[in-house]
Design an enzyme around this catalytic site. Structure first.
Site, short mmCIF file in Angstrom:
data_model
loop_
_atom_site.label_atom_id
_atom_site.label_comp_id
_atom_site.label_asym_id
_atom_site.label_seq_id
_atom_site.Cartn_x
_atom_site.Cartn_y
_atom_site.Cartn_z
N GLY A 1 0.79 -1.23 0.00
CA GLY A 1 0.00 0.00 0.00
C GLY A 1 0.82 1.27 0.00
O GLY A 1 1.98 1.27 -0.41
N LEU B 1 -4.31 -5.55 -4.72
CA LEU B 1 -3.25 -4.55 -4.69
C LEU B 1 -1.91 -5.12 -4.19
O LEU B 1 -1.85 -5.72 -3.12
CB LEU B 1 -3.68 -3.38 -3.77
CG LEU B 1 -2.71 -2.19 -3.71
CD1 LEU B 1 -2.63 -1.48 -5.06
CD2 LEU B 1 -3.12 -1.22 -2.61
N ASP B 2 -0.86 -4.90 -4.98
CA ASP B 2 0.51 -5.30 -4.60
C ASP B 2 0.63 -6.78 -4.30
O ASP B 2 1.49 -7.21 -3.52
CB ASP B 2 1.00 -4.49 -3.38
CG ASP B 2 1.01 -3.00 -3.65
OD1 ASP B 2 1.23 -2.61 -4.82
OD2 ASP B 2 0.81 -2.21 -2.72
N ALA B 3 -0.23 -7.59 -4.91
CA ALA B 3 -0.23 -9.02 -4.60
C ALA B 3 0.01 -9.90 -5.82
O ALA B 3 -0.08 -11.12 -5.73
CB ALA B 3 -1.55 -9.39 -3.94
#
Lengths: 284, 284, 284, 284
Positions: free
Chosen positions: B201, B227-229
């Site tokens: 994040g 997100l960001d995964a």
């Protein structure tokens, strides 16, 4: 699972991968790993393959001859064949410093190294207690200018008697003769306490301190006749600063040495190293 | 030399390497590189092979169909085929920060990236001058809460119009919608300024400062809806100390970000990345 | 905040830290940073201190004389005094390769380097466009065996005219004469594309390839008359493998070079470097 | 040489460095090392100074009181005073894994750690032989859900009886209670086998494998009540690839763990660590 591993090198040409994998496929071999490399500068091909031996349609003892005939002959190929059922036998040569020895014995103890250590040879008695605590025979063979040839003869006899496959110089501070080295080509691993080719020879940490480098290193290599000039297996470095004294460098460097040497041993044990022209191909 | 590269994945079984290399050998293909991997946890096989197209006995346009029929069908294999004669087309999305953009353009300028950059899209004007100095079209599409869907539509139109193959988010500070991402599965590369999965994040450097970590990092990954995964392509780290302020971390981190992102782009361009199950196999 | 930074070196003895900090305390100086180092091998003391100038009870122009009299004289101390109100002026020397230049200009552009770049000098025209895009004057001074002394004269004139404080050789492929170097002692930063002292001189990546090293590096150092032998400011390394060709090494190495050179510039700009006896103390 | 080391922390204000160094100078102290840090976010000052005790004009036992009165009182300063004449006493808690234990004992054996190890405590018998080979008392205290409080009581009694200064959890797989931790604030060092804050808790290598990270790590930290959340002392990482299985990660990670833990112990032993607000200042 019983597995076989083959390491090959030959002049590069079309279809080598296909021929090798065909050979394995013909006998129902399940390929577990395959790696290949072409050195385009010199036109040489290198390959490593390992396969499941349990379901292989060829007796273990017949594989080498079959491969020679069906594959290697037509390709001017040199190869080595290894089976995980035969544990490699490693001799350690040490002197006074303990850090590499401890690191190796620690991995041996925990089962990380799948190896037999039939003996340790040293020119000093300092590490005898450590070695015998691991129930490994320790041979004390003091060496000086007058007895070197004779001692090397004793060492070679011990290696043969103990059926040693390869030798590790774990900060053994003596230079081996060409005659000794010839008996174990690409089978003697040394750890040099610098980032080769910088600081060849004695006292590399002091030389590094004098030069004011910001990074020091260590190099594991196969021993050849030229000092510190054999094929490099592994290198690693550590950052140093202006406030680090020569003895700090020694201490910081020891952490690098032991990790580098143990990595090189591991690559060698897992049959991942191919040496040629004073270099190594390492399929890790 | 004209070359072809194939990336394959399928359930693991015996003889896959032999079948693929046989296919190439049958048509006189000279294999230049081959790499293979088996994920034993899930029983999947992955392979990458590249070969000389100049001497290959099959027309470029017939290869895919022949491979499908002769190899892939019987193995439930998915594959991608690439030719080095078609330069990939990469779109850059940027915002205000220049370091990743400069690094990419510098490699583009020097020929290190074999790529076309038909356009750069930004929600800010800050980097327009830099981009146009490289004679690359710059599209300014400001974005806010009210117009996001509409702007994404414009972006997608531009990507299609410019025949873009993949997208790089070079510190583009907007979150893409699931609908956008679906159009470019495993073809949008993002750089996240932390060592994922730590500090997902916003404001990861500030979070790292608060936690007192001794190492910070950056992560390049394919964008997925979460997100960001998405699948991680590359990561790198840098050491920090107590005297580094949050803004020091930002600066130290930027050096890591730009190198990591450019490495990920290079792997992608050289067709070395296979994505599966939210992970990547990278044959470098 | 206006700040002052002092760098001192002198023979080691008791009480130096106390004397320097007393001096600052007497004039109400708020110390922001202090670092100190004693080289015990040679008995030398080094120190760096920076303080808030806004509240300091001594006029900026009087500090040097006061410090000389009240502290330095009795300690045989050499010192340098810098103020953050005077932006250092850096000249860049380049040749054909763009990666270091781009990296430096990128940091200049984003404000990461607090520096003026009054000019770039090159013996080739290749990078003129890049430089002028940043509105920096570009001087093209071709150099060959016959005109070296004359061109160096022109270069020195330009440096003086532009009031240059220090010079950065950003892969400038010419060797500077001793006469040139004398004008900027410890003020010319070079990037050498090897991990010094390994691979001094030309074509270090090819030499590294030939030797089969597993790690390559780059070294930023102050230029002295002996080639590649000046005080090392910063070094960094990158891992390479058997499959990396010489041109791969060049490319991998360039990423290291640009980061190392920019770090060295940053240390120099932030007055963190003290050079002595062909080494550096770096208070980062 | 007998030396003293002082670690101080206090609210930041002008003249602290001068006051501390004045104190030492007044008593003829020769400062050997001085480091200082200001955390500007929270306005706190930190300092570490060590000096030659042999020529110091104040009895060892009078220093603390004098420093309290002459310096600390007026600055709301907290400080710790250490003498290199008192060897710290370290207890090791282990379980079944041997790599960290061997690394620590190896350094103890070679004199790299200037420490006493009066005892090792374990909930298993596996490592008893190793420990006793070093002539260190080994206490076997099996632990389960029913006897935890009681066993911790026994452990604390042993620590007191052996006058232990600090505790190292060398892959001790039990969680200590808050009551236990309170007895040794910032004096229990744990090694967690991940790059915190990623992968808190059990089985971090498996979690790292699942997430497909390209780098794994280890973290040494002081133990606080919140699991894996105490002040970080040291971290290090290692690169992994797609072909590394979870058990490869375990093995690669163990090399990182042992080096990180031993570095943290060394910093602690050399009195280089100041803990505050769940972070550490480390003057290395």
């Amino acid at each position: 699972m019983r597995t076989a591993t083959i390491l090959v090198q030959c002049p590069d040409k079309k279809g080598i991968v296909a021929k090798v994998s065909d050979f394995l496929y013909t006998y129902q071999g399940n390929i577990l790993e395959v790696d290949q490399h072409v050195d385009e500068e010199i036109g040489m091909f290198f390959m490593r393959a390992s396969w499941d031996l349990d379901s292989f349609g060829l007796e273990k003892d017949l594989i080498a001859a079959a491969f020679q005939k069906e594959v290697a002959d037509s390709l001017e190929m040199k190869f080595e064949l290894h089976f995980n059922t035969q544990k490699p036998r490693m001799a350690l040569f040490v002197s006074k410093l303990s850090h590499c020895l401890f690191d190796i014995l620690s991995r041996y103890y925990s089962g990380q190294f799948d190896v037999e250590i039939p003996l340790v040879i040293s020119n000093h008695l300092d590490l005898k207690k450590v070695v015998t605590a691991f129930r490994i025979p320790f041979y004390h063979l003091p060496i000086d200018k007058t007895n070197k040839a004779e001692v090397e003869k004793q060492q070679l006899d011990l290696l043969q008697k103990h059926k040693v496959d390869f030798v590790v110089l774990a900060r053994y501070m003596q230079i081996l003769s060409g005659d000794f080295i010839k008996e174990y080509p690409n089978k003697i691993i040394n750890i040099h306490h610098s980032f080769l080719p910088a600081f060849v020879g004695a006292k590399p940490y002091h030389a590094a301190y004098e030069r004011g480098v910001k990074i020091i290193g260590a190099t594991a290599h196969y021993v050849t006749e030229e000092l510190d000039a054999g094929p490099i297996i592994e290198q690693e470095v550590a950052r140093v600063r202006h406030h680090n004294s020569p003895s700090d460098l020694v201490q910081i460097g020891q952490d690098v040495e032991k990790v580098v040497l143990s990595k090189a041993i591991k690559y060698h044990l897992e049959r991942k190293v191919l040496a040629y022209r004073n270099k190594t191909v390492i399929f890790y």
